[in-house]
Write a protein that holds these residues in place. Structure first.
Motif, PDB file in Angstrom:
ATOM      1  N   GLY A 184       5.923   5.464   5.181  1.00 38.49           N
ATOM      2  CA  GLY A 184       7.484   5.955   4.543  1.00 38.49           C
ATOM      3  C   GLY A 184       7.070   7.017   3.341  1.00 38.49           C
ATOM      4  N   VAL A 185       5.801   7.225   3.230  1.00 42.82           N
ATOM      5  CA  VAL A 185       5.658   8.475   1.962  1.00 42.82           C
ATOM      6  C   VAL A 185       5.143   9.486   2.602  1.00 42.82           C
ATOM      7  N   SER A 199      10.605  14.415  -3.559  1.00 43.40           N
ATOM      8  CA  SER A 199      11.746  13.836  -2.682  1.00 43.40           C
ATOM      9  C   SER A 199      11.977  12.265  -2.740  1.00 43.40           C
ATOM     10  N   LEU A 200      11.906  11.968  -3.864  1.00 44.66           N
ATOM     11  CA  LEU A 200      12.070  10.688  -4.288  1.00 44.66           C
ATOM     12  C   LEU A 200      13.331   9.773  -3.920  1.00 44.66           C
ATOM     13  N   PHE A 222       0.958  -1.204  -0.063  1.00 39.26           N
ATOM     14  CA  PHE A 222      -0.011  -0.002   0.055  1.00 39.26           C
ATOM     15  C   PHE A 222       0.608   1.390  -0.058  1.00 39.26           C
ATOM     16  N   VAL A 223       0.320   2.302  -0.664  1.00 40.56           N
ATOM     17  CA  VAL A 223       1.130   3.663  -0.854  1.00 40.56           C
ATOM     18  C   VAL A 223       0.226   4.834  -0.376  1.00 40.56           C
ATOM     19  N   ALA A 224      -0.923   4.796  -0.951  1.00 45.40           N
ATOM     20  CA  ALA A 224      -1.846   5.897  -0.481  1.00 45.40           C
ATOM     21  C   ALA A 224      -3.222   5.546  -0.867  1.00 45.40           C
TER      22      ALA A 224
END
Length: 124
Positions: free
Chosen positions: A63-64, A85-86, A47-49
């Motif tokens: 973490g993101v 800010s990758l 999962f990211v968002a």
């Protein structure tokens, strides 16, 4: 049936930015909660968002947080993921997904439809 098509991936140096888009077919986009997930080579999809149908609820993977922003435009049937800010560890195939209903979920099996994914590569 919902079809999802991601775009916007590419190669970017560490510290750079990318903006992903996910265009959805159908007339009921505003009824779907949307999510972004990613899968790095050799790893499980994570999962990211996620964003609720009305954008009132938004979740991020820890973490993101502070670097990524999810948003949606229901008039355009599109969900976005702005990535700033990758880091090299953000390198993965990024997928968008949809689930019918207003509630936001972080789990893969909560989502009904998936896009084909777009590659994001962050060089060190």
């Amino acid at each position: 049936q919902v079809q999802l098509v991601e775009s916007g991936g590419g190669l970017v140096p560490a510290g750079g930015s990318l903006s992903l888009s996910c265009a959805a077919s159908g007339r009921t986009f505003s009824s779907y909660a949307m999510g972004w997930f990613r899968q790095a080579s050799g790893k499980e999809r994570e999962f990211v968002a996620a964003i609720s149908s009305s954008s009132s609820n938004i979740y991020y993977e820890d973490g993101v947080k502070g670097r990524f922003t999810i948003s949606r435009d229901n008039a355009k049937n599109t969900v976005y993921l702005q990535m700033n800010s990758l880091k090299p560890e953000d390198t993965a195939v990024y997928f968008c997904a949809s689930r019918l209903g207003v509630a936001v979920r972080r789990t893969i099996n909560a989502y009904d439809y998936w896009g084909q994914g777009t590659q994001v590569t962050v060089s060190s």
